[in-house]
Design a protein around this motif. Structure first.
Motif, PDB file in Angstrom:
ATOM      1  N   SER A  88      38.566  60.711  42.124  1.00 44.62           N
ATOM      2  CA  SER A  88      37.333  61.546  41.762  1.00 44.62           C
ATOM      3  C   SER A  88      37.694  61.902  40.256  1.00 44.62           C
ATOM      4  O   SER A  88      38.907  62.155  39.722  1.00 44.62           O
ATOM      5  N   TYR A  90      36.068  65.337  37.771  1.00 44.56           N
ATOM      6  CA  TYR A  90      34.901  66.096  37.416  1.00 44.56           C
ATOM      7  C   TYR A  90      34.655  66.179  35.820  1.00 44.56           C
ATOM      8  O   TYR A  90      35.650  66.480  34.985  1.00 44.56           O
ATOM      9  N   TYR A 104      32.489  68.453  44.820  1.00 45.16           N
ATOM     10  CA  TYR A 104      32.539  67.097  45.702  1.00 45.16           C
ATOM     11  C   TYR A 104      33.932  67.184  46.474  1.00 45.16           C
ATOM     12  O   TYR A 104      34.698  68.224  46.490  1.00 45.16           O
ATOM     13  N   VAL A 118      28.983  65.416  47.890  1.00 48.84           N
ATOM     14  CA  VAL A 118      28.649  65.814  46.488  1.00 48.84           C
ATOM     15  C   VAL A 118      27.704  66.767  46.383  1.00 48.84           C
ATOM     16  O   VAL A 118      26.624  66.741  47.057  1.00 48.84           O
TER      17      VAL A 118
END
Length: 190
Positions: A88, A90, A104, A118
């Protein structure tokens, strides 16, 4: 310091609770002296400037707090899941959209399955970040009940309605089963 020979008005920049600075208005000695109307205009300009400066400082503090709140509520790492490799990151669309209601998550489920989420609460402020935290926590709790994706989103929507109707949220919720290689997806929102 006022330059020699200059005509000057020194007006305090009064904020809501304190003086935050001063504004200096100068006029060449060849021009007429400041009059009463000039003093009124200088006072109004100083007041409006002070309020604008305070608002900008407050907005900056709120953006910093919202950004810190959002980043603290996002997972630092994703939990390990059997049969699935997860990553992941951001990355906001713009510097002005750093803080707000994006989230998420991944939640391990029984049978080596994993729930993937999400979501987004509309807005880029402290309230959006706080609502995001509430919805994310609710979604984590609902996922732990091992409900089908559409039921998780239905219950999440009911909770969002209880929190208020001033904000709109979007959520995509998926359950992936690495054994059967099947994914079930539901989405809701704006």
């Amino acid at each position: 310091a006022v330059p020699d020979g200059q005509r000057a008005i020194l007006a305090p920049l009064r904020g809501r609770r304190r003086v935050i600075g001063t504004a200096l208005f100068l006029r060449d000695p060849e021009r007429r002296a400041f009059g009463h109307d000039d003093l009124l205009v200088a006072a109004q300009l100083a007041t409006h400037s002070a309020l604008g400066i305070e608002k900008a400082a407050l907005d900056g503090r709120q953006a910093f707090i919202a950004d810190a709140l959002q980043r603290r509520m996002l997972p630092e790492t994703l939990p390990p899941s059997t049969g699935v490799r997860l990553a992941s990151r951001y990355l906001p669309a713009a510097e002005t959209a750093r803080a707000g209601g994006d989230w998420y998550d991944t939640i391990p489920l029984p049978g080596s399955r994993v729930a993937l989420m999400v979501g987004d609460v509309m807005g880029h402020d402290l309230t959006s970040a706080a609502l995001m935290g509430q919805l994310r926590t609710t979604a984590q709790t609902l996922a732990g009940l091992d409900l089908p994706p559409q039921e998780v989103l239905h219950a999440l929507n009911e909770q969002a309605q209880r929190l208020g109707t001033d904000y709109i949220a979007t959520c995509l919720y998926a359950v992936y089963d690495p054994v059967s290689h099947r994914i079930t997806i539901a989405n809701a929102g704006h």
